[in-house]
Design an enzyme around this catalytic site. Structure first.
Site, PDB file in Angstrom:
ATOM      1  CG  ASN A 150     -11.129  41.768 -28.374  1.00  0.00           C
ATOM      2  OD1 ASN A 150     -10.426  41.944 -27.399  1.00  0.00           O
ATOM      3  ND2 ASN A 150     -11.029  42.508 -29.460  1.00  0.00           N
ATOM      4  CG  HIS A 165     -16.947  42.510 -31.068  1.00  0.00           C
ATOM      5  ND1 HIS A 165     -15.719  42.954 -31.499  1.00  0.00           N
ATOM      6  CD2 HIS A 165     -16.790  42.220 -29.760  1.00  0.00           C
ATOM      7  CE1 HIS A 165     -14.866  42.932 -30.496  1.00  0.00           C
ATOM      8  NE2 HIS A 165     -15.495  42.481 -29.417  1.00  0.00           N
ATOM      9  CB  ALA A 166     -15.771  46.386 -35.697  1.00  0.00           C
ATOM     10  CG  ASP A 167     -10.577  43.944 -32.790  1.00  0.00           C
ATOM     11  OD1 ASP A 167     -10.061  43.171 -33.625  1.00  0.00           O
ATOM     12  OD2 ASP A 167      -9.919  44.483 -31.868  1.00  0.00           O
ATOM     13  N   PRO A 168     -13.641  40.876 -33.444  1.00  0.00           N
ATOM     14  CG  PRO A 168     -14.968  39.478 -34.792  1.00  0.00           C
ATOM     15  CD  PRO A 168     -14.273  40.829 -34.762  1.00  0.00           C
TER      16      PRO A 168
END
Length: 171
Positions: free
Chosen positions: A98, A91-94
């Site tokens: 999110n 996951h690049a946007d945790p």
């Protein structure tokens, strides 16, 4: 940047990302991703099950509902490391919006931006983590140098000082 935004808005891609994270975590009881309704999903509309709960950083609510904050955070970190070290798909946007806590599980949301690592990159990230754990500035520096793309000549002495400062402050 525009390419990243376009990829994040491709809901077929996000649906596939969700399926991949679900598969990667099949044996992990404390991690969940919402189920996608493929028959209702299009390139422009993503339909998935409702997820309630609260954001990961809402420790007050976590305690109120009887969760052990340290345990939940440790499980989140362990799973994130698993995404890097084992799955090489993460996951690049945790940020907290999110990642929710719901029904006794950590729920990953908004999987439009994902990262992947090659085997070489995975080893370098592992080297960096080991360097942080050991307080080994040289190991961290070597990992960063291996992972980074530099324009011109990198100032290795300054990088070394910066990493040392980070380890002193956060290590």
């Amino acid at each position: 940047m525009w390419l990243v935004a376009q990829e994040e808005m491709d809901f077929f891609r996000e649906a596939e990302n969700i399926r991949t994270i679900r598969r990667n975590n099949e044996g992990v009881q404390y991690v969940y991703c919402p189920r996608v309704y493929d028959e209702l999903t299009t390139k422009n509309v993503l339909v998935m099950e409702y997820i309630g709960g609260f954001e990961l950083n809402n420790t007050e609510e976590m305690r109120r509902q009887g969760y052990n904050v340290h345990e939940v955070c440790t499980k989140f970190i362990n799973n994130y490391i698993k995404q890097f070290a084992e799955d090489r798909f993460f996951h690049a946007d945790p940020h907290p919006g999110n990642v929710h806590i719901w029904d006794g599980r950590i729920v990953c949301l908004d999987l439009g931006m994902m990262g992947t690592l090659t085997e070489r990159e995975r080893k370098l990230v592992g080297q960096a983590v080991t360097g942080v754990a050991r307080g080994d500035v040289g190991l961290c520096r070597d990992a960063v140098m291996g992972l980074g793309e530099f324009r011109g000549k990198a100032d290795k002495r300054q990088l070394y000082r910066d990493i040392e400062d980070l380890l002193d402050q956060y290590g």
